[in-house]
Design a protein around this motif. Structure first.
Motif, PDB file in Angstrom:
ATOM      1  N   LEU A 164     -48.584  74.542 -76.177  1.00 47.24           N
ATOM      2  CA  LEU A 164     -49.536  74.164 -75.215  1.00 47.24           C
ATOM      3  C   LEU A 164     -49.528  72.619 -74.997  1.00 47.24           C
ATOM      4  N   THR A 165     -49.448  72.163 -73.527  1.00 52.72           N
ATOM      5  CA  THR A 165     -49.178  70.509 -73.861  1.00 52.72           C
ATOM      6  C   THR A 165     -50.062  70.178 -72.613  1.00 52.72           C
ATOM      7  N   ASN A 166     -50.237  68.955 -72.558  1.00 54.64           N
ATOM      8  CA  ASN A 166     -50.893  68.168 -71.461  1.00 54.64           C
ATOM      9  C   ASN A 166     -49.980  67.725 -70.635  1.00 54.64           C
ATOM     10  N   SER A 167     -48.517  67.737 -70.908  1.00 54.39           N
ATOM     11  CA  SER A 167     -47.477  67.593 -69.890  1.00 54.39           C
ATOM     12  C   SER A 167     -47.282  68.666 -68.623  1.00 54.39           C
ATOM     13  N   SER A 190     -48.562  74.839 -69.935  1.00 56.59           N
ATOM     14  CA  SER A 190     -49.159  73.440 -69.601  1.00 56.59           C
ATOM     15  C   SER A 190     -50.681  73.707 -68.914  1.00 56.59           C
ATOM     16  N   ILE A 191     -51.296  72.404 -69.217  1.00 60.21           N
ATOM     17  CA  ILE A 191     -52.605  72.645 -68.472  1.00 60.21           C
ATOM     18  C   ILE A 191     -52.565  72.502 -67.074  1.00 60.21           C
ATOM     19  N   ASP A 192     -51.508  71.939 -66.626  1.00 62.16           N
ATOM     20  CA  ASP A 192     -51.667  72.056 -64.989  1.00 62.16           C
ATOM     21  C   ASP A 192     -51.629  73.397 -64.351  1.00 62.16           C
ATOM     22  N   THR A 203     -58.722  74.887 -71.819  1.00 61.66           N
ATOM     23  CA  THR A 203     -57.317  75.091 -71.829  1.00 61.66           C
ATOM     24  C   THR A 203     -56.816  75.986 -72.859  1.00 61.66           C
ATOM     25  N   TYR A 204     -57.589  76.024 -73.834  1.00 63.41           N
ATOM     26  CA  TYR A 204     -57.267  76.950 -75.017  1.00 63.41           C
ATOM     27  C   TYR A 204     -57.570  78.430 -74.686  1.00 63.41           C
TER      28      TYR A 204
END
Length: 274
Positions: A164-167, A190-192, A203-204
């Motif tokens: 799980l990434t902010n990318s 991805s958070i997108d 997000t989680y």
């Protein structure tokens, strides 16, 4: 005591005091070793229970950011010391966008943050150059030396592994492919997908909902205290990986486990399963 007698005894006195001094040094060394051993043991102590799913942060937790330091430093006229400021600004403004309802992907925020640092330091930098300094390096970061072996061990132990990434979605797929880690993850989030950045609770929750698991059945692994604070707030178990320069934030709950690398995490979770 006559001077002659004292002179005859002086070497013996010196030897006695030397032995006493050495004994004290030995006791101090033993005490220090015991204290050090206790510190190591305390650090390895864990409150974690064996999870069904392990969620990994990507940047810095799995991938080494050292390569990024060079390209960002070059864009800032050799000021590699400004990398922490740039990274902090990038995280800061990702949260600003989340709270204000805006959304740009992580590389766009990184570019803007780099230009802000350059302007503050009186360094000329245009958007194209800033984007080039970040984009290529961020997509081709190598994995830390322990990562592949640690992930393989955890997979063999029966844990489901996801990231799980902010990318961005495209960004993380490229990152993991270039680092040779893609096949080790069941899913790569991805958070997108929801346009909110970690550590926002959604997000989680996105990962929990998609996998159909309860918070307590999931372990979030990261080298960032803010990421673990967000995960803990949702009810996930947490593990802190002490990458160079990574420290904990004392105003939130401590992680359930603290490790030096993923091999140590595999050791801890192996014991938790027994």
């Amino acid at each position: 005591m006559p001077m002659r007698s004292f002179l005859l005894l002086a070497p013996l006195i010196a030897i006695v005091f030397a032995n006493i001094s050495r004994a004290q040094e030995t006791q101090n060394e033993a005490a220090n070793a015991k204290q050090s051993s206790a510190a190591i043991q305390t650090e390895k102590d864990s409150k974690v229970t064996a999870p069904k799913v392990i969620v990994f942060d990507v940047n810095e937790t799995l991938l080494d950011l050292a390569g990024l330091k060079k390209s960002v430093g070059e864009a800032l006229n050799g000021r590699e010391d400004l990398l922490p400021l740039w990274f902090s600004n990038m995280l800061h403004y990702s949260l600003v966008e989340t709270m204000s309802g805006e959304y740009h992907d992580f590389s766009e925020i990184g570019t803007a943050a780099l230009m802000m640092v350059a302007e503050r330091e009186g360094i000329e930098l245009d958007r194209e150059s800033a984007n080039a300094a970040i984009g290529h390096s961020l997509r081709s970061l190598p994995a830390h030396a322990d990562v592949r072996e640690g992930l393989e061990r955890l997979s063999k132990q029966g844990f489901r592994l996801v990231s799980l990434t902010n990318s961005s979605k495209v960004g993380v797929e490229t990152q993991l492919k270039n680092a040779g880690l893609t096949e080790l993850f069941e899913k790569r989030y991805s958070i997108d997908q929801i346009e909110k950045y970690k550590p926002h609770p959604d997000t989680y929750q996105m990962v929990l909902d998609d996998l159909g698991v309860q918070p307590g059945e999931v372990l979030m692994v990261a080298a960032h205290a803010w990421d673990l604070a967000g995960a803990k707030n949702v009810g996930l178990q947490t593990a802190f990986v002490k990458r160079p320069g990574a420290v904990l934030y004392s105003n939130v709950q401590e992680p359930d486990v603290i490790v030096n690398d993923l091999n140590e995490l595999a050791d801890v979770l192996s014991e938790a399963k027994q």
